[in-house]
Motif scaffolding. Structure first.
Motif, PDB file in Angstrom:
ATOM      1  N   LYS A   1       0.661  -0.994   0.048  1.00  0.00           N
ATOM      2  CA  LYS A   1      -0.194   0.221  -0.072  1.00  0.00           C
ATOM      3  C   LYS A   1       1.164   1.330  -0.068  1.00  0.00           C
ATOM      4  O   LYS A   1       2.106   1.306   0.230  1.00  0.00           O
ATOM      5  CB  LYS A   1      -0.825   0.245   1.376  1.00  0.00           C
ATOM      6  N   MET A   2       0.049   2.800  -0.995  1.00  0.00           N
ATOM      7  CA  MET A   2       0.802   3.103  -1.094  1.00  0.00           C
ATOM      8  C   MET A   2       0.156   4.500  -0.654  1.00  0.00           C
ATOM      9  O   MET A   2      -0.532   4.805  -0.503  1.00  0.00           O
ATOM     10  CB  MET A   2       1.814   3.373  -2.487  1.00  0.00           C
ATOM     11  N   GLU A   3       1.134   5.605  -0.196  1.00  0.00           N
ATOM     12  CA  GLU A   3       0.252   6.834   0.495  1.00  0.00           C
ATOM     13  C   GLU A   3       0.881   7.825   0.244  1.00  0.00           C
ATOM     14  O   GLU A   3       1.651   8.111   0.447  1.00  0.00           O
ATOM     15  CB  GLU A   3       0.058   7.455   2.148  1.00  0.00           C
ATOM     16  N   HIS A   4       0.202   8.737  -0.365  1.00  0.00           N
ATOM     17  CA  HIS A   4       0.472   9.836  -0.511  1.00  0.00           C
ATOM     18  C   HIS A   4       0.404  11.615   0.601  1.00  0.00           C
ATOM     19  O   HIS A   4       0.056  11.309   1.281  1.00  0.00           O
ATOM     20  CB  HIS A   4      -0.638  10.498  -1.780  1.00  0.00           C
ATOM     21  N   GLU A   5       1.617  11.441   0.178  1.00  0.00           N
ATOM     22  CA  GLU A   5       2.145  12.457   1.487  1.00  0.00           C
ATOM     23  C   GLU A   5       2.727  13.743   0.892  1.00  0.00           C
ATOM     24  O   GLU A   5       2.966  13.877  -0.085  1.00  0.00           O
ATOM     25  CB  GLU A   5       3.307  11.852   1.875  1.00  0.00           C
ATOM     26  N   ARG A   6       2.459  14.751   1.000  1.00  0.00           N
ATOM     27  CA  ARG A   6       2.235  15.945   1.061  1.00  0.00           C
ATOM     28  C   ARG A   6       2.889  16.824   1.605  1.00  0.00           C
ATOM     29  O   ARG A   6       2.920  17.164   2.785  1.00  0.00           O
ATOM     30  CB  ARG A   6       0.909  16.859   0.799  1.00  0.00           C
TER      31      ARG A   6
END
Length: 85
Positions: free
Chosen positions: A2-7
């Protein structure tokens, strides 16, 4: 996986230095050199740049080898240059 988008916070490019470096190189070596008259011209220039960047351009983080050279030599006892961010 699972990949999480981080700003990152606005106006903090140092928190993402690698992509900021790529954007500068992309702008300097590709986009600012040409005036594109069509999407097709721009697409061709960007595609050619990406081949050069990913296969032939020397990268300091890869002991000044191109990614293709590094890939070929990675099977030997090649030590990766330490990059401090």
């Amino acid at each position: 996986m699972k990949m999480e988008h981080e700003r990152i916070p606005p106006k903090t490019p140092n928190m993402n230095a690698h992509i900021e470096s790529f954007h500068r190189i992309f702008e300097d070596d590709c986009l600012s050199r040409w005036q594109f008259e069509s999407y097709t011209e721009a697409y061709k220039a960007v595609t050619e740049f990406m081949v050069i960047y990913n296969e032939r351009r020397m990268h300091s983080s890869l002991q000044d080898l191109s990614p293709m050279e590094f890939y070929e030599k990675q099977r030997t006892d090649l030590k990766i240059k330490e990059v401090r961010v």
